[in-house]
Write a protein that holds these residues in place. Structure first.
Motif, PDB file in Angstrom:
ATOM      1  N   ARG A  80       0.858  -1.191   0.000  1.00  0.00           N
ATOM      2  CA  ARG A  80       0.000   0.000   0.000  1.00  0.00           C
ATOM      3  C   ARG A  80       0.898   1.246   0.000  1.00  0.00           C
ATOM      4  O   ARG A  80       1.933   1.279   0.646  1.00  0.00           O
ATOM      5  N   GLU A 154      -1.095   0.234  -6.545  1.00  0.00           N
ATOM      6  CA  GLU A 154      -2.021   1.334  -6.839  1.00  0.00           C
ATOM      7  C   GLU A 154      -1.414   2.332  -7.823  1.00  0.00           C
ATOM      8  O   GLU A 154      -2.122   3.138  -8.422  1.00  0.00           O
ATOM      9  N   VAL A 158      -2.044   7.116  -2.330  1.00  0.00           N
ATOM     10  CA  VAL A 158      -3.492   7.217  -2.130  1.00  0.00           C
ATOM     11  C   VAL A 158      -3.737   7.652  -0.692  1.00  0.00           C
ATOM     12  O   VAL A 158      -3.240   7.016   0.237  1.00  0.00           O
ATOM     13  N   ARG A 163      -9.610   4.484  -1.249  1.00  0.00           N
ATOM     14  CA  ARG A 163      -9.171   3.315  -2.003  1.00  0.00           C
ATOM     15  C   ARG A 163      -9.046   3.687  -3.470  1.00  0.00           C
ATOM     16  O   ARG A 163      -9.734   4.578  -3.952  1.00  0.00           O
ATOM     17  N   ARG A 164      -8.161   2.995  -4.141  1.00  0.00           N
ATOM     18  CA  ARG A 164      -8.003   3.184  -5.574  1.00  0.00           C
ATOM     19  C   ARG A 164      -7.836   1.813  -6.209  1.00  0.00           C
ATOM     20  O   ARG A 164      -7.156   0.946  -5.664  1.00  0.00           O
ATOM     21  N   LEU A 166      -6.419  -1.117  -8.387  1.00  0.00           N
ATOM     22  CA  LEU A 166      -5.041  -1.432  -8.714  1.00  0.00           C
ATOM     23  C   LEU A 166      -4.777  -1.156 -10.190  1.00  0.00           C
ATOM     24  O   LEU A 166      -5.656  -1.329 -11.036  1.00  0.00           O
ATOM     25  N   GLN A 167      -3.563  -0.715 -10.485  1.00  0.00           N
ATOM     26  CA  GLN A 167      -3.184  -0.504 -11.869  1.00  0.00           C
ATOM     27  C   GLN A 167      -3.233  -1.826 -12.645  1.00  0.00           C
ATOM     28  O   GLN A 167      -2.882  -2.887 -12.120  1.00  0.00           O
ATOM     29  N   GLU A 224      -6.009  -6.165  -3.108  1.00  0.00           N
ATOM     30  CA  GLU A 224      -6.635  -4.900  -2.722  1.00  0.00           C
ATOM     31  C   GLU A 224      -7.187  -4.971  -1.303  1.00  0.00           C
ATOM     32  O   GLU A 224      -7.036  -4.032  -0.509  1.00  0.00           O
ATOM     33  N   ASN A 228      -5.345  -2.864   2.103  1.00  0.00           N
ATOM     34  CA  ASN A 228      -6.205  -1.858   2.747  1.00  0.00           C
ATOM     35  C   ASN A 228      -6.622  -2.242   4.151  1.00  0.00           C
ATOM     36  O   ASN A 228      -7.516  -1.627   4.732  1.00  0.00           O
TER      37      ASN A 228
END
Length: 232
Positions: A80, A154, A158, A163-164, A166-167, A224, A228
């Motif tokens: 993260r 990510e 962030v 939350r974003r 994932l690429q 993810e 988080n």
């Protein structure tokens, strides 16, 4: 609380002066040793991470705690990303980490050259398949030396509490390298991702190892959720 906030200003100013002023000497030292003494060069890079950890502890009052730490080669660590703290901390936290890093960092005078020689793998976000193959070839070469591989899935910092997704490149790297993944949650944002930094504890929480070969939807969902775990 008011006194704590007021004290954070002089403490942060002292931190900036000490850490970034000292970083100049670490960069110069690494450049001087880069072509002459590999082990010395790597020790200077690790020392830079240790200098950052020391400055954060003494000047900012930030301590670090590790929950269920697992350190092993041949693993892709997905971490993260909330602040610069964890990025600077990597050479101290891990032994000779190989890090996927955005290409812009490589243009920093002196630092970028040292980073490339240490094991930063430049990520061109708009690059095509050829650049991806080159990047993965370099990653395989470095992890064959027994070094852990690090990625911030990510793709950018962030803020804590957000939350974003994932690429997309994360799942591709996971599939093509065929490595197990250890997700790592970190909660550096509330203390470090601000101009006037606050004292307290930054935690790294290492999740259970995820095997290779999962489908994209599953690996992304599991990573993810794990990274988080401290984002509340």
């Amino acid at each position: 609380m008011i006194l704590r906030n007021l004290l954070s200003i002089p403490r942060s100013l002292l931190f900036y002066a000490a850490f970034y002023g000292g970083s100049v000497f670490f960069v110069l030292g690494s450049l001087a040793l880069m072509a002459l003494w590999r082990d010395g060069f790597r020790a200077v890079v690790r020392g830079w991470g240790g200098w950052h950890r020391l400055c954060a502890r003494v000047l900012l009052g930030i301590r670090v705690e590790l929950e269920n730490p697992v350190f092993k080669p041949g693993v892709l660590y997905a971490i993260r990303h909330e602040a610069f703290f964890e990025a600077i901390d990597l050479p101290w936290l891990f032994r000779l980490p190989v890090v996927f890093a955005k290409a812009e960092l490589m243009s920093i005078p002196g630092w970028g050259l040292a980073g490339r020689n240490y094991g930063l793998i430049s990520v061109e976000r708009e690059a095509g398949a050829r650049a991806l193959r080159t990047m993965l070839t370099e990653a395989r070469r470095l992890i064959a030396e027994g070094r852990p591989l690090i990625i911030f899935p990510e793709g950018t910092r962030v803020p804590h509490g957000q939350r974003r997704a994932l690429q997309a490149g994360f799942a591709g790297i996971y599939k093509l390298l065929g490595l197990p993944v250890i997700p790592v949650a970190v909660d550096s944002g509330p203390l470090y991702h601000r101009t006037w930094k606050q004292p307290g504890i930054i935690r790294y929480r290492f999740a259970e190892e995820i095997p290779p070969g999962l489908k994209r939807e599953e690996i992304e969902a599991r990573v993810e959720a794990a990274i988080n775990a401290l984002n509340a």
